[in-house]
Design an enzyme around this catalytic site. Structure first.
Site, PDB file in Angstrom:
ATOM      1  N   ASN A   1      24.382  35.634  28.229  1.00 19.86           N
ATOM      2  CA  ASN A   1      25.437  35.412  29.316  1.00 19.86           C
ATOM      3  C   ASN A   1      26.627  36.363  28.792  1.00 19.86           C
ATOM      4  OD1 ASN A   1      27.209  32.892  31.024  1.00 19.86           O
ATOM      5  ND2 ASN A   1      26.476  34.608  31.610  1.00 19.86           N
TER       6      ASN A   1
ATOM      7  N   GLU B   1      36.390  27.920  38.418  1.00 15.68           N
ATOM      8  CA  GLU B   1      36.083  29.332  38.285  1.00 15.68           C
ATOM      9  C   GLU B   1      35.398  29.512  39.663  1.00 15.68           C
ATOM     10  OE1 GLU B   1      32.415  29.434  35.971  1.00 15.68           O
ATOM     11  OE2 GLU B   1      32.839  31.434  35.222  1.00 15.68           O
TER      12      GLU B   1
ATOM     13  N   TYR C   1      33.619  32.360  42.693  1.00 18.72           N
ATOM     14  CA  TYR C   1      32.687  33.715  42.958  1.00 18.72           C
ATOM     15  C   TYR C   1      32.852  33.950  44.400  1.00 18.72           C
ATOM     16  CZ  TYR C   1      30.649  33.015  38.342  1.00 18.72           C
ATOM     17  OH  TYR C   1      30.081  32.925  36.862  1.00 18.72           O
TER      18      TYR C   1
ATOM     19  N   GLU D   1      27.943  40.192  36.156  1.00 15.08           N
ATOM     20  CA  GLU D   1      27.526  39.175  35.308  1.00 15.08           C
ATOM     21  C   GLU D   1      26.056  39.164  35.018  1.00 15.08           C
ATOM     22  OE1 GLU D   1      28.847  35.057  36.100  1.00 15.08           O
ATOM     23  OE2 GLU D   1      27.710  34.350  34.638  1.00 15.08           O
TER      24      GLU D   1
END
Ligand SMILES: *[C@@H]1O[C@H](CO)[C@@H](O)[C@H](O)[C@H]1NC(C)=O
Length: 265
Positions: A68, A110, A112, A201
């Site tokens: 990751n 977090e 996105y 990512e």
């Protein structure tokens, strides 16, 4: 091209010696500023990731057999800015996301705004909390929880907020404030902004991307479903409330383009 080939060779032997080219161009994991932009390059250390800051708000990243990593360029702190980005993302056929990505503290979140994802939809298994139409696309809203996972405050348990665009794209304008407002209306409350980047990512994959970010562009007012309780506020254009109100080639009602005041009340 020549540079990236040379770097790939160097990367294989990077613990032994670094070439001058490698030292000049390659960016180490961490955060910093480059050409007036904030950047963040995080990896859990498995596989190899070659991230490079480029001209203006650009970066390129090539990853190989990672577990990751998340890397990209943007701003610190994050804000309700209009973000434009362009470039290439070779992540569509592997497990990768291209997103506006950021963090807040108090609460630690977090988030996105996913513009495109590859083989894995990050909202798999999550309950859809709402929908936002913004910048010519429809995004689905989700919340997920991470338990004892890496964060900007070390290993922690925290929520992730998601807007996932149904019509994947690589390049365009993202009116970030529309997503923040839509999340609030879905009961998802952000904290104090930390960084905000246009991130690539990769998860258990190999791929590459070259992305350039900038601030500004022709954003729009956005609209959300379900509407706020009490009838959906006092402004905006009724045609656009549940549908498209902007975007390339759209010729319908665009009254909601002034919707930033609508949502700020
Ligand atoms: C982004 O667009 C600008 C303007 O067209 C171009 O100069 C730049 O090379 C593009 N960046 C990337 C990463 O493709």
């Amino acid at each position: 091209m020549l540079g990236s080939v040379a770097l790939a060779v160097v990367a294989a032997a990077s613990s032994v010696l670094a070439s001058p080219l490698d030292l000049i161009k390659r960016t180490s994991p961490g955060t910093g500023t480059n050409n007036g932009f904030f950047y963040s390059f995080w990896t859990d250390g498995q596989g190899s990731v070659n991230y490079n800051n480029g001209d203006r708000g650009s970066y390129d990243v090539t990853w190989s057999n990672v577990n990751n990593f998340v890397a990209g360029k943007g701003w610190n702190p994050g804000a309700t800015r209009v973000i434009s980005y362009n470039g290439t993302w070779n992540g569509a056929s592997v497990n990768s996301y291209l997103s506006i990505y950021g963090w807040t503290r108090n609460p630690l979140i977090e988030y996105y705004i996913v513009e495109a994802f590859g083989t894995y939809n990050p909202s798999t298994g999550a309950t859809k909390l709402g929908t936002i139409v913004s910048d010519g696309g429809t995004y689905d809203i989700y919340r997920t929880q991470r338990v004892n996972q890496p964060s900007i405050e070390g290993t922690s348990t925290f929520y992730q907020f998601w807007s996932v665009r149904q019509q994947h794209r690589v390049g365009g304008t993202v009116t970030v404030g529309n997503h923040f407002n839509a999340w609030t209306q879905s009961g998802l409350t952000l904290g104090s902004h930390d960084y905000q980047i246009v991130a690539t990512e990769g998860y258990q994959s190999s791929g590459s991307a070259k992305i350039e970010v900038s601030e500004g562009g022709s954003g729009d007012g956005g609209s959300t479903t379900p509407p706020p309780t009490g009838g959906g506020g006092s402004g905006g254009c009724s045609i656009a409330k549940y549908g498209q109100c902007g975007g390339q080639g759209f010729t319908g009602c665009t009254t909601c383009a002034s919707g930033s005041t609508f949502w700020s009340s």
